[in-house]
Design a protein around this motif. Structure first.
Motif, PDB file in Angstrom:
ATOM      1  N   LEU A  92      -2.247   2.946   3.852  1.00 36.30           N
ATOM      2  CA  LEU A  92      -3.366   2.797   2.925  1.00 36.30           C
ATOM      3  C   LEU A  92      -2.973   1.785   1.861  1.00 36.30           C
ATOM      4  O   LEU A  92      -1.909   1.901   1.252  1.00 36.30           O
ATOM      5  CB  LEU A  92      -3.680   4.144   2.262  1.00 36.30           C
ATOM      6  N   VAL A  93      -3.832   0.791   1.679  1.00 37.14           N
ATOM      7  CA  VAL A  93      -3.557  -0.224   0.666  1.00 37.14           C
ATOM      8  C   VAL A  93      -4.819  -0.500  -0.138  1.00 37.14           C
ATOM      9  O   VAL A  93      -5.929  -0.161   0.285  1.00 37.14           O
ATOM     10  CB  VAL A  93      -3.055  -1.552   1.290  1.00 37.14           C
ATOM     11  N   ARG A  94      -4.632  -1.105  -1.284  1.00 36.53           N
ATOM     12  CA  ARG A  94      -5.754  -1.456  -2.144  1.00 36.53           C
ATOM     13  C   ARG A  94      -5.439  -2.818  -2.740  1.00 36.53           C
ATOM     14  O   ARG A  94      -4.341  -3.033  -3.246  1.00 36.53           O
ATOM     15  CB  ARG A  94      -5.880  -0.410  -3.252  1.00 36.53           C
ATOM     16  N   HIS A  95      -6.367  -3.740  -2.640  1.00 31.98           N
ATOM     17  CA  HIS A  95      -6.129  -5.067  -3.222  1.00 31.98           C
ATOM     18  C   HIS A  95      -7.466  -5.720  -3.508  1.00 31.98           C
ATOM     19  O   HIS A  95      -8.479  -5.368  -2.905  1.00 31.98           O
ATOM     20  CB  HIS A  95      -5.273  -5.934  -2.295  1.00 31.98           C
ATOM     21  N   GLY A  96      -7.446  -6.685  -4.412  1.00 35.93           N
ATOM     22  CA  GLY A  96      -8.683  -7.366  -4.778  1.00 35.93           C
ATOM     23  C   GLY A  96      -9.716  -6.365  -5.253  1.00 35.93           C
ATOM     24  O   GLY A  96      -9.414  -5.456  -6.017  1.00 35.93           O
ATOM     25  N   TYR A 100      -9.319   1.707  -1.350  1.00 32.46           N
ATOM     26  CA  TYR A 100      -8.285   2.003  -0.365  1.00 32.46           C
ATOM     27  C   TYR A 100      -8.826   1.836   1.053  1.00 32.46           C
ATOM     28  O   TYR A 100      -9.901   2.324   1.395  1.00 32.46           O
ATOM     29  CB  TYR A 100      -7.762   3.429  -0.537  1.00 32.46           C
ATOM     30  N   HIS A 101      -8.064   1.129   1.839  1.00 27.90           N
ATOM     31  CA  HIS A 101      -8.398   0.964   3.253  1.00 27.90           C
ATOM     32  C   HIS A 101      -7.095   0.826   4.030  1.00 27.90           C
ATOM     33  O   HIS A 101      -6.015   0.825   3.437  1.00 27.90           O
ATOM     34  CB  HIS A 101      -9.328  -0.230   3.459  1.00 27.90           C
ATOM     35  N   LEU A 102      -7.215   0.731   5.335  1.00 29.28           N
ATOM     36  CA  LEU A 102      -6.020   0.711   6.180  1.00 29.28           C
ATOM     37  C   LEU A 102      -5.573  -0.708   6.500  1.00 29.28           C
ATOM     38  O   LEU A 102      -6.384  -1.561   6.847  1.00 29.28           O
ATOM     39  CB  LEU A 102      -6.306   1.429   7.505  1.00 29.28           C
ATOM     40  N   HIS A 103      -4.298  -0.962   6.362  1.00 29.63           N
ATOM     41  CA  HIS A 103      -3.655  -2.114   6.978  1.00 29.63           C
ATOM     42  C   HIS A 103      -2.644  -1.530   7.959  1.00 29.63           C
ATOM     43  O   HIS A 103      -1.953  -0.573   7.631  1.00 29.63           O
ATOM     44  CB  HIS A 103      -2.901  -2.952   5.952  1.00 29.63           C
ATOM     45  N   ALA A 104      -2.556  -2.093   9.119  1.00 28.93           N
ATOM     46  CA  ALA A 104      -1.593  -1.554  10.075  1.00 28.93           C
ATOM     47  C   ALA A 104      -0.552  -2.587  10.481  1.00 28.93           C
ATOM     48  O   ALA A 104       0.268  -2.345  11.355  1.00 28.93           O
ATOM     49  CB  ALA A 104      -2.311  -1.007  11.301  1.00 28.93           C
TER      50      ALA A 104
HETATM   51 ZN   LIG Z   1      -7.082  -5.386   3.038  1.00 28.11          ZN
END
Ligand SMILES: [Zn+2]
Ligand SMILES: [Zn+2]
Length: 185
Positions: A92-96, A100-104
């Motif tokens: 789970l990451v958050r940017h910009g 929160y969403h997934l980066h894999a």
């Molecule tokens: Zn992203």
């Protein structure tokens, strides 16, 4: 829309990528075309801008396209294979401005790997929801482009390369042919 925003975005990007080898012929003929595609679809992260990168992205297209021609069991195998090959590790990451969403994949992963995993994660969502049938081939005769229908009433039948308009024109002409005398009255 019942799907997460990044699912919709992931599917749209996958559709666009697969259709770069679609009805309009090769749309990724060189590295400049890939740069433009990556810009348009907001692929940030590391790039190598070399022929190997371009080839890896091109080679991903037929593999992703299989998802549109697969039944659920086959699609599961393809998705798992894509994730396994990429050593995908969901985080789970958050940017910009995104919540929160997934980066894999890490941002340093090769472009084709990130594309593969994002597509796989999005299709994974569809499969989990029992909605793989939203991946469809364009209904226009001879087109063959792919589409992902995330509309509420599942009514999308044509790809985004103008086939909806083509079908409407065909239907109009067919009506004229079948009622040739109407215009006299
Ligand atoms: Zn992203
Ligand atoms: Zn089409």
């Amino acid at each position: 829309m019942p799907f997460a925003h990044d699912t919709g975005q992931g599917l749209a990007a996958a559709v666009a990528l697969v259709n770069t080898a679609g009805r309009n012929g090769e749309q990724l003929p060189d590295r400049a075309a890939l740069d433009e595609f990556a810009r348009a679809w907001q692929w940030t992260g590391e790039r190598t801008h070399d022929d190997a990168e371009l080839q890896a992205v091109r080679d991903l297209r037929p593999r992703l396209r299989q998802l549109w021609e697969a039944d659920v069991e086959q699609a599961v195998g393809i998705v798992n294979g894509l994730l396994r090959d990429a050593n995908a590790l969901p985080q789970l990451v958050r940017h910009g401005t995104w919540g929160y969403h997934l980066h894999a994949t890490p941002p340093g992963a090769p472009l084709a790997t990130r594309m593969a995993v994002e597509a796989a994660m999005a299709v994974m969502d569809l499969i989990r929801a029992g909605e793989l049938s939203r991946l469809r081939i364009c209904a226009y005769p001879g087109c063959g482009n792919v589409l992902a229908d995330l509309s509420k009433n599942k009514s999308k039948r044509y790809c985004d390369a103008g086939c909806g308009n083509r079908a409407a024109v065909d239907a109009y002409r067919a009506r004229l042919r079948s009622a040739p005398t109407l215009s006299r009255y």
